[in-house]
Design a protein around this motif. Structure first.
Motif, mmCIF file in Angstrom:
data_model
loop_
_atom_site.group_PDB
_atom_site.id
_atom_site.type_symbol
_atom_site.label_atom_id
_atom_site.label_comp_id
_atom_site.label_asym_id
_atom_site.label_seq_id
_atom_site.Cartn_x
_atom_site.Cartn_y
_atom_site.Cartn_z
ATOM 1 N N PRO A 50 1.049 -1.498 0.172
ATOM 2 C CA PRO A 50 0.041 -0.039 0.039
ATOM 3 C C PRO A 50 0.246 1.560 0.008
ATOM 4 O O PRO A 50 0.007 1.977 -0.688
ATOM 5 C CB PRO A 50 -0.705 0.301 1.429
ATOM 6 C CG PRO A 50 -0.982 -1.652 1.645
ATOM 7 C CD PRO A 50 0.181 -1.952 0.927
ATOM 8 N N LEU A 51 1.973 1.302 0.647
ATOM 9 C CA LEU A 51 2.897 2.462 0.335
ATOM 10 C C LEU A 51 3.271 3.035 -0.970
ATOM 11 O O LEU A 51 3.363 3.947 -1.062
ATOM 12 C CB LEU A 51 4.330 2.051 1.810
ATOM 13 C CG LEU A 51 4.756 3.168 1.795
ATOM 14 C CD1 LEU A 51 6.350 2.760 3.035
ATOM 15 C CD2 LEU A 51 6.224 2.945 0.768
ATOM 16 N N ILE A 52 3.653 1.855 -1.477
ATOM 17 C CA ILE A 52 4.531 2.029 -2.871
ATOM 18 C C ILE A 52 3.534 2.091 -3.197
ATOM 19 O O ILE A 52 3.413 3.291 -4.427
ATOM 20 C CB ILE A 52 5.030 0.866 -3.114
ATOM 21 C CG1 ILE A 52 6.246 0.058 -1.884
ATOM 22 C CG2 ILE A 52 5.810 0.550 -4.794
ATOM 23 C CD1 ILE A 52 7.569 1.095 -2.458
ATOM 24 N N ASP A 53 2.132 1.412 -3.602
ATOM 25 C CA ASP A 53 0.622 1.865 -4.477
ATOM 26 C C ASP A 53 0.231 3.333 -4.316
ATOM 27 O O ASP A 53 0.152 4.203 -5.123
ATOM 28 C CB ASP A 53 0.086 1.012 -4.710
ATOM 29 C CG ASP A 53 0.235 -0.053 -5.149
ATOM 30 O OD1 ASP A 53 1.171 -0.261 -5.587
ATOM 31 O OD2 ASP A 53 0.034 -1.333 -4.056
ATOM 32 N N GLU A 54 0.201 3.847 -3.185
ATOM 33 C CA GLU A 54 -0.829 4.747 -2.823
ATOM 34 C C GLU A 54 0.587 5.872 -3.223
ATOM 35 O O GLU A 54 0.142 7.175 -3.753
ATOM 36 C CB GLU A 54 -0.845 5.003 -1.175
ATOM 37 C CG GLU A 54 -1.528 6.251 -1.267
ATOM 38 C CD GLU A 54 -3.079 6.573 0.040
ATOM 39 O OE1 GLU A 54 -3.460 7.193 0.085
ATOM 40 O OE2 GLU A 54 -2.940 5.796 0.551
ATOM 41 N N LEU A 55 1.450 6.270 -2.976
ATOM 42 C CA LEU A 55 2.939 6.763 -3.401
ATOM 43 C C LEU A 55 3.585 7.097 -4.706
ATOM 44 O O LEU A 55 3.033 7.957 -4.956
ATOM 45 C CB LEU A 55 4.328 6.251 -2.736
ATOM 46 C CG LEU A 55 4.719 6.761 -1.614
ATOM 47 C CD1 LEU A 55 5.896 6.382 -0.680
ATOM 48 C CD2 LEU A 55 4.364 8.605 -1.044
ATOM 49 N N ALA A 56 2.821 6.311 -5.769
ATOM 50 C CA ALA A 56 3.120 6.235 -7.013
ATOM 51 C C ALA A 56 1.460 7.234 -7.588
ATOM 52 O O ALA A 56 2.090 7.495 -8.209
ATOM 53 C CB ALA A 56 3.169 4.843 -7.380
ATOM 54 N N VAL A 57 0.248 6.931 -6.774
ATOM 55 C CA VAL A 57 -0.697 7.911 -7.856
ATOM 56 C C VAL A 57 -0.760 8.961 -6.980
ATOM 57 O O VAL A 57 -0.737 9.671 -7.499
ATOM 58 C CB VAL A 57 -2.003 6.794 -6.809
ATOM 59 C CG1 VAL A 57 -3.211 7.970 -6.908
ATOM 60 C CG2 VAL A 57 -2.346 5.869 -7.409
ATOM 61 N N GLU A 58 -0.131 9.233 -5.417
ATOM 62 C CA GLU A 58 0.084 10.684 -5.157
ATOM 63 C C GLU A 58 0.980 11.252 -5.875
ATOM 64 O O GLU A 58 0.593 12.823 -6.373
ATOM 65 C CB GLU A 58 0.320 10.553 -3.553
ATOM 66 C CG GLU A 58 0.024 12.631 -2.880
ATOM 67 C CD GLU A 58 0.320 12.068 -1.758
ATOM 68 O OE1 GLU A 58 0.159 13.169 -0.817
ATOM 69 O OE2 GLU A 58 -0.674 11.350 -1.014
ATOM 70 N N TYR A 59 2.020 10.753 -6.440
ATOM 71 C CA TYR A 59 2.926 11.902 -6.857
ATOM 72 C C TYR A 59 3.132 11.691 -8.615
ATOM 73 O O TYR A 59 3.255 13.095 -9.002
ATOM 74 C CB TYR A 59 4.534 10.695 -6.534
ATOM 75 C CG TYR A 59 4.981 10.567 -5.801
ATOM 76 C CD1 TYR A 59 4.834 11.422 -4.808
ATOM 77 C CD2 TYR A 59 6.983 9.972 -5.368
ATOM 78 C CE1 TYR A 59 5.413 11.319 -2.989
ATOM 79 C CE2 TYR A 59 6.984 9.167 -4.708
ATOM 80 C CZ TYR A 59 6.336 10.642 -3.418
ATOM 81 O OH TYR A 59 6.837 10.710 -1.935
ATOM 82 N N ALA A 60 2.153 10.462 -9.266
ATOM 83 C CA ALA A 60 1.808 11.022 -10.223
ATOM 84 C C ALA A 60 0.794 12.047 -10.614
ATOM 85 O O ALA A 60 0.629 13.059 -11.718
ATOM 86 C CB ALA A 60 0.960 9.807 -11.071
ATOM 87 N N GLU A 61 -0.088 12.180 -9.839
ATOM 88 C CA GLU A 61 -0.839 13.331 -9.447
ATOM 89 C C GLU A 61 -0.735 14.520 -9.472
ATOM 90 O O GLU A 61 -0.497 15.665 -9.673
ATOM 91 C CB GLU A 61 -2.383 12.969 -8.384
ATOM 92 C CG GLU A 61 -3.546 11.815 -9.016
ATOM 93 C CD GLU A 61 -4.082 11.356 -7.435
ATOM 94 O OE1 GLU A 61 -4.226 11.887 -6.367
ATOM 95 O OE2 GLU A 61 -4.966 10.792 -8.352
ATOM 96 N N ARG A 62 0.242 14.474 -8.240
ATOM 97 C CA ARG A 62 0.940 16.118 -7.966
ATOM 98 C C ARG A 62 1.814 16.535 -8.685
ATOM 99 O O ARG A 62 1.465 17.732 -8.868
ATOM 100 C CB ARG A 62 1.102 15.683 -6.269
ATOM 101 C CG ARG A 62 0.640 15.842 -4.870
ATOM 102 C CD ARG A 62 1.194 16.141 -3.836
ATOM 103 N NE ARG A 62 0.199 15.721 -2.551
ATOM 104 C CZ ARG A 62 -0.186 16.289 -1.830
ATOM 105 N NH1 ARG A 62 0.913 17.225 -1.641
ATOM 106 N NH2 ARG A 62 -0.691 15.893 -0.824
ATOM 107 N N TYR A 63 2.500 15.995 -9.554
ATOM 108 C CA TYR A 63 3.378 15.938 -10.387
ATOM 109 C C TYR A 63 3.411 15.873 -12.040
ATOM 110 O O TYR A 63 4.142 16.029 -13.076
ATOM 111 C CB TYR A 63 4.473 15.389 -10.404
ATOM 112 C CG TYR A 63 5.331 16.054 -8.916
ATOM 113 C CD1 TYR A 63 6.356 17.285 -8.325
ATOM 114 C CD2 TYR A 63 4.902 15.171 -7.482
ATOM 115 C CE1 TYR A 63 6.629 17.689 -6.999
ATOM 116 C CE2 TYR A 63 5.373 15.365 -6.320
ATOM 117 C CZ TYR A 63 5.739 16.851 -6.064
ATOM 118 O OH TYR A 63 6.742 16.989 -4.758
ATOM 119 N N GLY A 64 2.154 15.295 -12.225
ATOM 120 C CA GLY A 64 1.855 15.170 -13.527
ATOM 121 C C GLY A 64 2.760 13.476 -14.013
ATOM 122 O O GLY A 64 4.224 13.906 -13.582
#
Length: 170
Positions: A24-38
Motif C-alpha cells: 500500500p505504501l508504494i502503490d499510494e505513493l505512486a498515485v499521489e506523485y503522479a497526480e501531484r507532479y504529472g
C-alpha cells in the motif's frame, strides 16, 4: 513479557520492500506523485520499486510499516546517506488516515531506529508540491536547507536534523 498494543493503537513492524505490508505504501505513493507532479502512475511505481531493496535493509537502513488493527496506515524507510547520516525515504500515510498524528509517530519511530543504528544526522528531500510534508518536518525540528546536498536524485526542498550521537562504528 511483551504485550500487544491495544485495539486502535499504532504499532510498527520492520518489513522488506517486497513484503505485502509495504505494497500500500508504494502503490499510494505512486498515485499521489503522479497526480501531484504529472506523470504516469505505472512509471512512478516502477521508479519507486527501482531502489535496490538492500539499501533499506539493516544494519544501514530500515523500512517500517505502521499498523492500526493490523491494517497498514503509515510507513517509511531510511538508508545510509554517508557515514554519519541516514536519509529518510518514502514517508507515507494512507489518505484515509491523515491528520491523526500517524506521520509524526512514524518519523519519530524512524528517528529512534536511526539513532540506534549509530547515525547522528538525518537528511531528506521532498518535492515542492507537498506542503504537508514540509509542515510535518518543520514541526519535528528539521531545518530547511538552502539547497539539497549532492545526491543521485534531487528534489527542491531539503531538510536536515541532528539526532543522538554517533556510535563507535560510524
Amino acid at each position: 513479557m511483551t504485550s500487544e498494543p491495544a485495539v486502535g493503537q499504532l504499532r510498527f513492524v520492520a518489513v522488506g520492500q517486497d513484503d505485502p505490508l509495504a505494497a500500500p505504501l508504494i502503490d499510494e505513493l505512486a498515485v499521489e506523485y503522479a497526480e501531484r507532479y504529472g506523470g504516469n502512475r505505472t512509471r512512478v511505481h516502477t521508479w519507486l520499486r527501482s531502489y535496490p531493496s538492500e539499501e533499506f535493509d539493516p544494519p544501514d537502513g530500515g523500512l517500517f510499516i505502521g499498523l492500526l488493527d493490523d491494517e497498514p496506515v503509515t510507513g517509511g524507510a531510511f538508508r545510509r546517506f554517508d557515514d554519519t547520516t541516514a536519509e529518510l525515504k518514502r514517508i507515507w500515510t494512507d489518505h484515509r488516515h491523515r491528520r491523526r498524528g500517524h506521520g509524526q509517530n512514524l518519523v519519530r519511530h524512524l528517528e529512534g531506529e536511526i539513532v540506534r543504528r549509530g547515525y547522528s544526522r538525518i537528511y531528506l528531500t521532498t518535492g515542492d508540491r507537498q506542503p504537508e510534508a514540509e509542515a510535518l518536518y518543520l514541526s519535528l525540528g528539521y531545518q530547511r536547507l538552502a539547497e539539497p546536498l549532492p545526491a543521485e536524485e534531487v528534489y527542491p526542498i531539503a531538510f536536515v536534523k541532528a539526532v543522538g550521537t554517533a556510535g563507535p562504528d560510524r
